[in-house]
Design a protein around this motif. Structure first.
Motif, PDB file in Angstrom:
ATOM      1  N   ILE A 118       0.431  -1.356  -0.149  1.00  0.00           N
ATOM      2  CA  ILE A 118       0.085   0.229   0.072  1.00  0.00           C
ATOM      3  C   ILE A 118       1.181   1.394   0.639  1.00  0.00           C
ATOM      4  O   ILE A 118       0.546   2.178  -1.042  1.00  0.00           O
ATOM      5  CB  ILE A 118      -0.891  -0.311   1.000  1.00  0.00           C
ATOM      6  CG1 ILE A 118      -1.799  -0.955   0.833  1.00  0.00           C
ATOM      7  CG2 ILE A 118      -1.645   1.213   0.864  1.00  0.00           C
ATOM      8  CD1 ILE A 118      -2.569  -1.628   1.963  1.00  0.00           C
ATOM      9  N   PRO A 119       1.610   1.258   1.187  1.00  0.00           N
ATOM     10  CA  PRO A 119       2.979   2.874   1.055  1.00  0.00           C
ATOM     11  C   PRO A 119       3.577   2.319  -0.356  1.00  0.00           C
ATOM     12  O   PRO A 119       4.104   3.537  -0.823  1.00  0.00           O
ATOM     13  CB  PRO A 119       2.990   2.243   1.599  1.00  0.00           C
ATOM     14  CG  PRO A 119       3.187   1.614   2.814  1.00  0.00           C
ATOM     15  CD  PRO A 119       2.232   1.081   2.307  1.00  0.00           C
ATOM     16  N   TRP A 120       4.183   1.213  -0.279  1.00  0.00           N
ATOM     17  CA  TRP A 120       4.938   1.500  -1.828  1.00  0.00           C
ATOM     18  C   TRP A 120       4.478   2.145  -3.111  1.00  0.00           C
ATOM     19  O   TRP A 120       4.820   2.433  -3.286  1.00  0.00           O
ATOM     20  CB  TRP A 120       5.487   0.017  -1.763  1.00  0.00           C
ATOM     21  CG  TRP A 120       6.959   0.105  -2.667  1.00  0.00           C
ATOM     22  CD1 TRP A 120       7.960   0.323  -2.699  1.00  0.00           C
ATOM     23  CD2 TRP A 120       6.266  -1.020  -3.939  1.00  0.00           C
ATOM     24  NE1 TRP A 120       8.853   0.295  -4.192  1.00  0.00           N
ATOM     25  CE2 TRP A 120       7.692   0.272  -4.965  1.00  0.00           C
ATOM     26  CE3 TRP A 120       5.234  -0.752  -4.601  1.00  0.00           C
ATOM     27  CZ2 TRP A 120       7.701  -1.020  -5.908  1.00  0.00           C
ATOM     28  CZ3 TRP A 120       5.252  -1.267  -6.137  1.00  0.00           C
ATOM     29  CH2 TRP A 120       6.173  -1.278  -6.544  1.00  0.00           C
ATOM     30  N   GLY A 121       3.266   1.423  -3.019  1.00  0.00           N
ATOM     31  CA  GLY A 121       2.064   1.448  -4.607  1.00  0.00           C
ATOM     32  C   GLY A 121       2.036   2.862  -4.087  1.00  0.00           C
ATOM     33  O   GLY A 121       1.777   3.437  -5.934  1.00  0.00           O
ATOM     34  N   ILE A 122       1.715   3.898  -3.065  1.00  0.00           N
ATOM     35  CA  ILE A 122       1.395   4.696  -3.219  1.00  0.00           C
ATOM     36  C   ILE A 122       2.284   5.778  -4.076  1.00  0.00           C
ATOM     37  O   ILE A 122       2.579   7.302  -5.122  1.00  0.00           O
ATOM     38  CB  ILE A 122       1.058   5.696  -1.847  1.00  0.00           C
ATOM     39  CG1 ILE A 122      -0.144   4.802  -1.435  1.00  0.00           C
ATOM     40  CG2 ILE A 122       0.971   7.134  -2.161  1.00  0.00           C
ATOM     41  CD1 ILE A 122      -0.661   4.853  -0.245  1.00  0.00           C
ATOM     42  N   ILE A 123       3.861   5.561  -3.421  1.00  0.00           N
ATOM     43  CA  ILE A 123       5.469   5.803  -3.796  1.00  0.00           C
ATOM     44  C   ILE A 123       5.812   5.642  -5.321  1.00  0.00           C
ATOM     45  O   ILE A 123       5.827   6.617  -6.375  1.00  0.00           O
ATOM     46  CB  ILE A 123       6.371   5.469  -2.848  1.00  0.00           C
ATOM     47  CG1 ILE A 123       6.025   5.712  -1.381  1.00  0.00           C
ATOM     48  CG2 ILE A 123       7.981   5.960  -3.810  1.00  0.00           C
ATOM     49  CD1 ILE A 123       7.284   5.336  -0.621  1.00  0.00           C
ATOM     50  N   TYR A 124       5.514   4.499  -5.660  1.00  0.00           N
ATOM     51  CA  TYR A 124       5.440   3.746  -7.039  1.00  0.00           C
ATOM     52  C   TYR A 124       4.470   5.121  -7.882  1.00  0.00           C
ATOM     53  O   TYR A 124       4.949   5.637  -9.067  1.00  0.00           O
ATOM     54  CB  TYR A 124       5.279   2.730  -7.407  1.00  0.00           C
ATOM     55  CG  TYR A 124       4.962   2.322  -8.354  1.00  0.00           C
ATOM     56  CD1 TYR A 124       6.468   1.865  -9.163  1.00  0.00           C
ATOM     57  CD2 TYR A 124       4.418   1.803  -9.433  1.00  0.00           C
ATOM     58  CE1 TYR A 124       6.298   2.032 -10.639  1.00  0.00           C
ATOM     59  CE2 TYR A 124       3.797   1.285 -11.112  1.00  0.00           C
ATOM     60  CZ  TYR A 124       5.771   1.382 -11.299  1.00  0.00           C
ATOM     61  OH  TYR A 124       5.361   0.861 -12.509  1.00  0.00           O
ATOM     62  N   SER A 127       5.866   8.559  -8.215  1.00  0.00           N
ATOM     63  CA  SER A 127       6.980   8.727  -9.056  1.00  0.00           C
ATOM     64  C   SER A 127       5.989   8.530 -10.789  1.00  0.00           C
ATOM     65  O   SER A 127       6.846   9.397 -11.352  1.00  0.00           O
ATOM     66  CB  SER A 127       7.845   7.417  -9.420  1.00  0.00           C
ATOM     67  OG  SER A 127       7.533   6.350  -8.849  1.00  0.00           O
ATOM     68  N   LEU A 128       5.005   7.992 -11.051  1.00  0.00           N
ATOM     69  CA  LEU A 128       4.939   7.776 -12.241  1.00  0.00           C
ATOM     70  C   LEU A 128       3.686   8.938 -12.553  1.00  0.00           C
ATOM     71  O   LEU A 128       3.956   9.260 -13.625  1.00  0.00           O
ATOM     72  CB  LEU A 128       3.514   6.203 -12.573  1.00  0.00           C
ATOM     73  CG  LEU A 128       3.553   5.231 -13.504  1.00  0.00           C
ATOM     74  CD1 LEU A 128       4.852   5.360 -14.848  1.00  0.00           C
ATOM     75  CD2 LEU A 128       2.407   4.657 -13.100  1.00  0.00           C
ATOM     76  N   PHE A 129       3.314   9.773 -11.983  1.00  0.00           N
ATOM     77  CA  PHE A 129       2.404  10.676 -12.387  1.00  0.00           C
ATOM     78  C   PHE A 129       3.425  11.402 -12.533  1.00  0.00           C
ATOM     79  O   PHE A 129       3.475  12.740 -13.731  1.00  0.00           O
ATOM     80  CB  PHE A 129       1.850  10.879 -10.807  1.00  0.00           C
ATOM     81  CG  PHE A 129       1.168  12.573 -11.032  1.00  0.00           C
ATOM     82  CD1 PHE A 129       0.102  12.819 -11.861  1.00  0.00           C
ATOM     83  CD2 PHE A 129       2.298  13.111 -11.061  1.00  0.00           C
ATOM     84  CE1 PHE A 129      -0.929  13.632 -12.199  1.00  0.00           C
ATOM     85  CE2 PHE A 129       1.027  14.711 -10.418  1.00  0.00           C
ATOM     86  CZ  PHE A 129       0.140  15.091 -11.282  1.00  0.00           C
TER      87      PHE A 129
END
Length: 199
Positions: A118-124, A127-129
């Motif tokens: 969950i937190p890693w997905g948000i960071i990822y 960065s994609l954005f």
């Protein structure tokens, strides 16, 4: 409204004058037919190396090939300084998020187990954005291409310009970097989670 560049008209004029199709011209200067079409329709601008090849093929000087465009480029670069600053900010944020997504993958997996996604997905995703925002600015304004052409017009060598190009990689590379780093970090998380359950 964006000022109209003359390069598309010039390329089409010289190409027709030599009796070449878009595909034939593309083959002579080592690009795709779609690239030539995009130039002629002013969807994007040739880089300095392509302009030099075109000038050599058409037997015209760079000045004649980009008639009036250099003035427009200089004006647009000044006008778009805020966009350039925004681009630099986005690039900095993207770099931090990309590093964070790689560095934090393992600690998050150890502390939170499966929920680390969950937190890693948000960071990822963040960065994609920012990677997408960076590419959008580059595509919309051709900022790097214009700066390279202006630099060449002002007497800088191709070697100096090539170094700048290497620092500002072409579209899609930042995006692929995010995807690749993300997949590698995610795989590392799964592996660590699996190993911690075994031992």
């Amino acid at each position: 409204m964006e000022p109209k560049m003359n390069i598309g008209t010039q390329i089409k004029k010289y190409r027709n004058g030599m009796g070449l199709s878009q595909e034939e011209l593309a083959g002579k200067i080592f690009v795709s037919r779609q690239t030539v079409s995009n130039w002629e329709n002013n969807k994007n601008y040739p880089d300095i190396h392509s302009l030099l090849l075109l000038g050599s093929l058409f037997n015209v000087s760079l000045d004649n090939l980009i008639k009036g465009d250099i003035v427009i480029m200089k004006e647009e670069i000044k006008i778009k300084e805020s966009e350039i600053k925004k681009f630099n900010r986005y690039a900095a944020v993207f770099g931090v998020l990309l590093i964070a997504s790689v560095i934090l993958a393992v600690p998050l997996a150890r502390w939170l187990g499966f929920y680390a996604v969950i937190p890693w997905g948000i960071i990822y995703l963040a960065s994609l954005f920012f990677a997408i925002k960076i590419e959008k600015i580059k595509k919309t304004y051709d900022i790097h291409t214009w700066k390279e052409i202006v630099a060449f017009d002002e007497g800088k060598s191709l070697d100096e310009i090539t170094k700048v190009q290497e620092k500002a990689k072409r579209p899609y590379q930042a995006f692929l970097l995010v995807i690749g780093s993300g997949l590698a970090a995610f795989a590392a998380c799964l592996l660590i989670d699996y190993l911690t359950h075994i031992f």
